[in-house]
Design a protein around this motif. Structure first.
Motif, PDB file in Angstrom:
ATOM      1  N   ILE A 136       0.524  -0.845  -0.158  1.00 39.96           N
ATOM      2  CA  ILE A 136       0.049  -0.031   0.205  1.00 39.96           C
ATOM      3  C   ILE A 136       0.477   1.422   0.105  1.00 39.96           C
ATOM      4  O   ILE A 136       2.372   1.510   0.158  1.00 39.96           O
ATOM      5  CB  ILE A 136      -1.117   0.223   1.387  1.00 39.96           C
ATOM      6  N   SER A 137       0.595   2.586  -0.572  1.00 38.57           N
ATOM      7  CA  SER A 137       0.781   3.160  -1.009  1.00 38.57           C
ATOM      8  C   SER A 137       1.368   4.521   0.489  1.00 38.57           C
ATOM      9  O   SER A 137       0.073   4.176   1.635  1.00 38.57           O
ATOM     10  CB  SER A 137       0.625   4.485  -1.426  1.00 38.57           C
ATOM     11  N   ARG A 182      -1.710   5.987   6.098  1.00 36.44           N
ATOM     12  CA  ARG A 182      -1.970   7.130   6.742  1.00 36.44           C
ATOM     13  C   ARG A 182      -3.244   7.176   7.262  1.00 36.44           C
ATOM     14  O   ARG A 182      -3.903   7.206   7.999  1.00 36.44           O
ATOM     15  CB  ARG A 182      -1.679   8.634   6.134  1.00 36.44           C
ATOM     16  N   GLU A 183      -3.769   7.664   5.642  1.00 33.91           N
ATOM     17  CA  GLU A 183      -5.823   7.318   5.738  1.00 33.91           C
ATOM     18  C   GLU A 183      -6.284   6.369   6.772  1.00 33.91           C
ATOM     19  O   GLU A 183      -6.976   6.386   7.052  1.00 33.91           O
ATOM     20  CB  GLU A 183      -6.561   7.525   4.623  1.00 33.91           C
ATOM     21  N   ALA A 184      -5.513   4.837   6.573  1.00 31.27           N
ATOM     22  CA  ALA A 184      -6.381   3.296   7.307  1.00 31.27           C
ATOM     23  C   ALA A 184      -5.573   3.342   8.316  1.00 31.27           C
ATOM     24  O   ALA A 184      -7.107   3.190   9.426  1.00 31.27           O
ATOM     25  CB  ALA A 184      -5.738   2.820   6.729  1.00 31.27           C
ATOM     26  N   LEU A 185      -4.785   3.871   9.062  1.00 30.74           N
ATOM     27  CA  LEU A 185      -4.343   4.144  10.710  1.00 30.74           C
ATOM     28  C   LEU A 185      -5.227   5.424  11.065  1.00 30.74           C
ATOM     29  O   LEU A 185      -6.011   5.229  12.630  1.00 30.74           O
ATOM     30  CB  LEU A 185      -3.072   4.824  10.734  1.00 30.74           C
ATOM     31  N   TYR A 186      -5.739   6.476  10.146  1.00 34.04           N
ATOM     32  CA  TYR A 186      -6.615   7.499  11.032  1.00 34.04           C
ATOM     33  C   TYR A 186      -7.952   6.804  11.117  1.00 34.04           C
ATOM     34  O   TYR A 186      -8.337   6.808  12.314  1.00 34.04           O
ATOM     35  CB  TYR A 186      -6.581   8.606   9.724  1.00 34.04           C
ATOM     36  N   ALA A 246     -10.851   0.189   1.874  1.00 35.13           N
ATOM     37  CA  ALA A 246     -11.992   1.009   1.145  1.00 35.13           C
ATOM     38  C   ALA A 246     -12.326   1.498   1.328  1.00 35.13           C
ATOM     39  O   ALA A 246     -12.380   3.045   0.078  1.00 35.13           O
ATOM     40  CB  ALA A 246     -13.011  -0.553   1.253  1.00 35.13           C
ATOM     41  N   GLU A 247     -12.591   2.105   2.811  1.00 34.99           N
ATOM     42  CA  GLU A 247     -12.712   3.357   2.848  1.00 34.99           C
ATOM     43  C   GLU A 247     -12.115   4.570   2.925  1.00 34.99           C
ATOM     44  O   GLU A 247     -12.386   5.717   2.709  1.00 34.99           O
ATOM     45  CB  GLU A 247     -13.491   3.792   4.911  1.00 34.99           C
ATOM     46  N   ALA A 248     -10.783   3.848   3.205  1.00 36.43           N
ATOM     47  CA  ALA A 248      -9.717   5.120   2.945  1.00 36.43           C
ATOM     48  C   ALA A 248      -9.227   5.070   1.467  1.00 36.43           C
ATOM     49  O   ALA A 248      -9.285   6.958   1.083  1.00 36.43           O
ATOM     50  CB  ALA A 248      -7.964   4.452   3.048  1.00 36.43           C
ATOM     51  N   GLU A 249      -9.277   4.398   0.644  1.00 31.00           N
ATOM     52  CA  GLU A 249      -9.534   4.493  -0.422  1.00 31.00           C
ATOM     53  C   GLU A 249     -10.434   5.795  -1.341  1.00 31.00           C
ATOM     54  O   GLU A 249     -10.618   6.681  -1.695  1.00 31.00           O
ATOM     55  CB  GLU A 249      -9.721   2.777  -1.637  1.00 31.00           C
ATOM     56  N   LYS A 250     -11.635   5.194  -0.706  1.00 28.00           N
ATOM     57  CA  LYS A 250     -12.991   6.407  -1.196  1.00 28.00           C
ATOM     58  C   LYS A 250     -12.958   7.500  -0.570  1.00 28.00           C
ATOM     59  O   LYS A 250     -12.766   9.069  -1.462  1.00 28.00           O
ATOM     60  CB  LYS A 250     -14.096   5.836  -0.489  1.00 28.00           C
ATOM     61  N   ARG A 251     -11.501   8.032   0.730  1.00 28.41           N
ATOM     62  CA  ARG A 251     -12.048   9.166   1.679  1.00 28.41           C
ATOM     63  C   ARG A 251     -10.297   9.800   0.354  1.00 28.41           C
ATOM     64  O   ARG A 251     -10.507  11.374   0.458  1.00 28.41           O
ATOM     65  CB  ARG A 251     -11.444   9.330   2.927  1.00 28.41           C
ATOM     66  N   LEU A 252      -9.803   8.822  -0.342  1.00 29.19           N
ATOM     67  CA  LEU A 252      -8.321   9.543  -1.167  1.00 29.19           C
ATOM     68  C   LEU A 252      -9.523  10.239  -2.178  1.00 29.19           C
ATOM     69  O   LEU A 252      -8.479  11.133  -3.010  1.00 29.19           O
ATOM     70  CB  LEU A 252      -7.204   9.167  -1.043  1.00 29.19           C
ATOM     71  N   MET A 272     -13.642  -2.871  11.682  1.00 30.62           N
ATOM     72  CA  MET A 272     -11.920  -2.914  11.510  1.00 30.62           C
ATOM     73  C   MET A 272     -11.211  -4.431  10.734  1.00 30.62           C
ATOM     74  O   MET A 272      -9.770  -4.531  11.030  1.00 30.62           O
ATOM     75  CB  MET A 272     -11.113  -3.111  12.940  1.00 30.62           C
ATOM     76  N   GLU A 273     -11.847  -4.291   9.759  1.00 30.28           N
ATOM     77  CA  GLU A 273     -11.713  -6.097   8.743  1.00 30.28           C
ATOM     78  C   GLU A 273     -10.389  -4.708   7.681  1.00 30.28           C
ATOM     79  O   GLU A 273     -11.113  -4.106   7.170  1.00 30.28           O
ATOM     80  CB  GLU A 273     -13.037  -6.264   8.198  1.00 30.28           C
ATOM     81  N   LEU A 274      -9.283  -5.718   7.344  1.00 32.27           N
ATOM     82  CA  LEU A 274      -8.563  -4.494   6.602  1.00 32.27           C
ATOM     83  C   LEU A 274      -9.234  -3.856   5.478  1.00 32.27           C
ATOM     84  O   LEU A 274      -8.781  -3.105   4.881  1.00 32.27           O
ATOM     85  CB  LEU A 274      -7.262  -5.154   6.570  1.00 32.27           C
TER      86      LEU A 274
END
Length: 75
Positions: free
Chosen positions: A27-28, A33-37, A68-74, A61-63
């Motif tokens: 992962i980038s 950063r977004e996933a940890l947030y 998926a949520e982090a990618e949407k936010r980006l 909390m499933e990866l």
């Protein structure tokens, strides 16, 4: 107390895996950063809302869900 212990283990396992995926180049840096947030946000929500902690926290909390949520936010 058992819920709190499970939540702590869940967040630690997820964040450790996110760091490993980043370190291995899966992962980038931006996605890491977004996933940890998001993982931290879910943890905070679970600490404040027992119903969420009992029903929705483990799913969120499933990866796969976090990424998926982090990618949407980006976007």
């Amino acid at each position: 107390k058992e819920y709190r212990r499970q939540r702590q283990m869940c967040i630690r396992d997820s964040t450790d895996t996110i760091h490993k995926h980043h370190w291995r180049g899966k992962i980038s840096d931006e996605l890491r950063r977004e996933a940890l947030y998001l993982a931290g946000s879910y943890r905070d929500k679970a600490l404040m809302d027992n119903d969420y902690a009992a029903d929705g926290y483990a799913r969120d909390m499933e990866l796969e869900h976090i990424y998926a949520e982090a990618e949407k936010r980006l976007k």
